[in-house]
Design a protein around this motif. Structure first.
Motif, PDB file in Angstrom:
ATOM      1  N   MET A   1     -25.454 -24.584   3.343  1.00 30.99           N
ATOM      2  CA  MET A   1     -26.477 -24.105   4.239  1.00 30.99           C
ATOM      3  C   MET A   1     -27.988 -23.912   3.122  1.00 30.99           C
ATOM      4  SD  MET A   1     -27.184 -23.326   7.165  1.00 30.99           S
ATOM      5  CE  MET A   1     -26.810 -22.501   8.460  1.00 30.99           C
ATOM      6  N   LYS A   2     -27.588 -23.280   1.938  1.00 28.92           N
ATOM      7  CA  LYS A   2     -28.694 -23.253   1.011  1.00 28.92           C
ATOM      8  C   LYS A   2     -29.295 -24.467   0.489  1.00 28.92           C
ATOM      9  CE  LYS A   2     -27.136 -18.573  -0.917  1.00 28.92           C
ATOM     10  NZ  LYS A   2     -26.671 -17.976  -2.046  1.00 28.92           N
ATOM     11  N   GLN A   3     -28.435 -25.568   0.434  1.00 30.14           N
ATOM     12  CA  GLN A   3     -28.765 -26.848  -0.119  1.00 30.14           C
ATOM     13  C   GLN A   3     -30.080 -27.188   0.836  1.00 30.14           C
ATOM     14  OE1 GLN A   3     -25.785 -29.444  -0.974  1.00 30.14           O
ATOM     15  NE2 GLN A   3     -27.264 -30.861  -2.070  1.00 30.14           N
ATOM     16  N   GLU A   4     -29.474 -27.154   2.161  1.00 37.37           N
ATOM     17  CA  GLU A   4     -30.551 -27.857   3.312  1.00 37.37           C
ATOM     18  C   GLU A   4     -31.857 -27.075   3.266  1.00 37.37           C
ATOM     19  OE1 GLU A   4     -28.552 -27.845   7.156  1.00 37.37           O
ATOM     20  OE2 GLU A   4     -26.529 -28.888   6.105  1.00 37.37           O
ATOM     21  N   LYS A   5     -31.638 -25.853   3.109  1.00 39.80           N
ATOM     22  CA  LYS A   5     -33.093 -24.900   3.226  1.00 39.80           C
ATOM     23  C   LYS A   5     -33.760 -25.358   1.902  1.00 39.80           C
ATOM     24  CE  LYS A   5     -34.410 -20.082   3.054  1.00 39.80           C
ATOM     25  NZ  LYS A   5     -34.199 -18.677   2.980  1.00 39.80           N
ATOM     26  N   ARG A   6     -33.226 -25.557   0.899  1.00 40.46           N
ATOM     27  CA  ARG A   6     -34.065 -25.995  -0.264  1.00 40.46           C
ATOM     28  C   ARG A   6     -34.838 -27.539  -0.020  1.00 40.46           C
ATOM     29  NH1 ARG A   6     -37.166 -24.870  -4.238  1.00 40.46           N
ATOM     30  NH2 ARG A   6     -36.889 -25.975  -6.005  1.00 40.46           N
ATOM     31  N   ILE A   7     -33.952 -28.287   0.473  1.00 38.03           N
ATOM     32  CA  ILE A   7     -34.176 -29.776   0.772  1.00 38.03           C
ATOM     33  C   ILE A   7     -35.527 -29.512   1.689  1.00 38.03           C
ATOM     34  CG2 ILE A   7     -33.681 -31.963   1.889  1.00 38.03           C
ATOM     35  CD1 ILE A   7     -31.027 -31.459   0.769  1.00 38.03           C
ATOM     36  N   LYS A   8     -35.539 -28.798   2.803  1.00 36.18           N
ATOM     37  CA  LYS A   8     -36.720 -28.555   3.867  1.00 36.18           C
ATOM     38  C   LYS A   8     -37.638 -28.055   3.078  1.00 36.18           C
ATOM     39  CE  LYS A   8     -33.832 -28.294   7.966  1.00 36.18           C
ATOM     40  NZ  LYS A   8     -33.537 -27.438   9.326  1.00 36.18           N
ATOM     41  N   GLU A   9     -37.626 -26.802   2.107  1.00 32.17           N
ATOM     42  CA  GLU A   9     -38.772 -26.505   1.435  1.00 32.17           C
ATOM     43  C   GLU A   9     -39.423 -27.466   0.780  1.00 32.17           C
ATOM     44  OE1 GLU A   9     -37.458 -23.318  -1.075  1.00 32.17           O
ATOM     45  OE2 GLU A   9     -36.819 -21.968   0.786  1.00 32.17           O
TER      46      GLU A   9
END
Length: 95
Positions: A1-9
């Protein structure tokens, strides 16, 4: 979940990017600077070579002069023992 959020940022940070045009004659300015730097380095390379040659010559002169000084002092020291050699006949073939 954190990785997807980082990619979106990261992807969202790229949204405002625009294409930039290179300045007129920018490439020729870079080429001129490179040519100037290579000429400048060539001047100093000859100076370095001359300094190394001078250092080698000076060190050779120093070594050779010390060699002859030590050779002369060693013959003087062995000259003191000639009297002992003759008195005790240690070496019959030398006089």
């Amino acid at each position: 979940m954190k990785q997807e959020k980082r990619i979106k940022e990261i992807m969202n940070s790229l949204e405002g990017i625009q294409k930039v045009k290179a300045p007129y004659e920018g490439f020729s300015k870079i080429q001129n600077r490179l040519v100037y730097q290579s000429k400048k380095q060539a001047k100093y390379s000859w100076l370095k070579v001359a300094a190394v040659i001078a250092l080698i010559i000076c060190s050779n002169v120093l070594v050779v002069s010390n060699y002859f000084i030590l050779e002369n002092t060693s013959t003087i020291k062995t000259g003191n023992y000639l009297h002992i050699i003759n008195d005790f006949n240690l070496y019959n073939h030398e006089k």
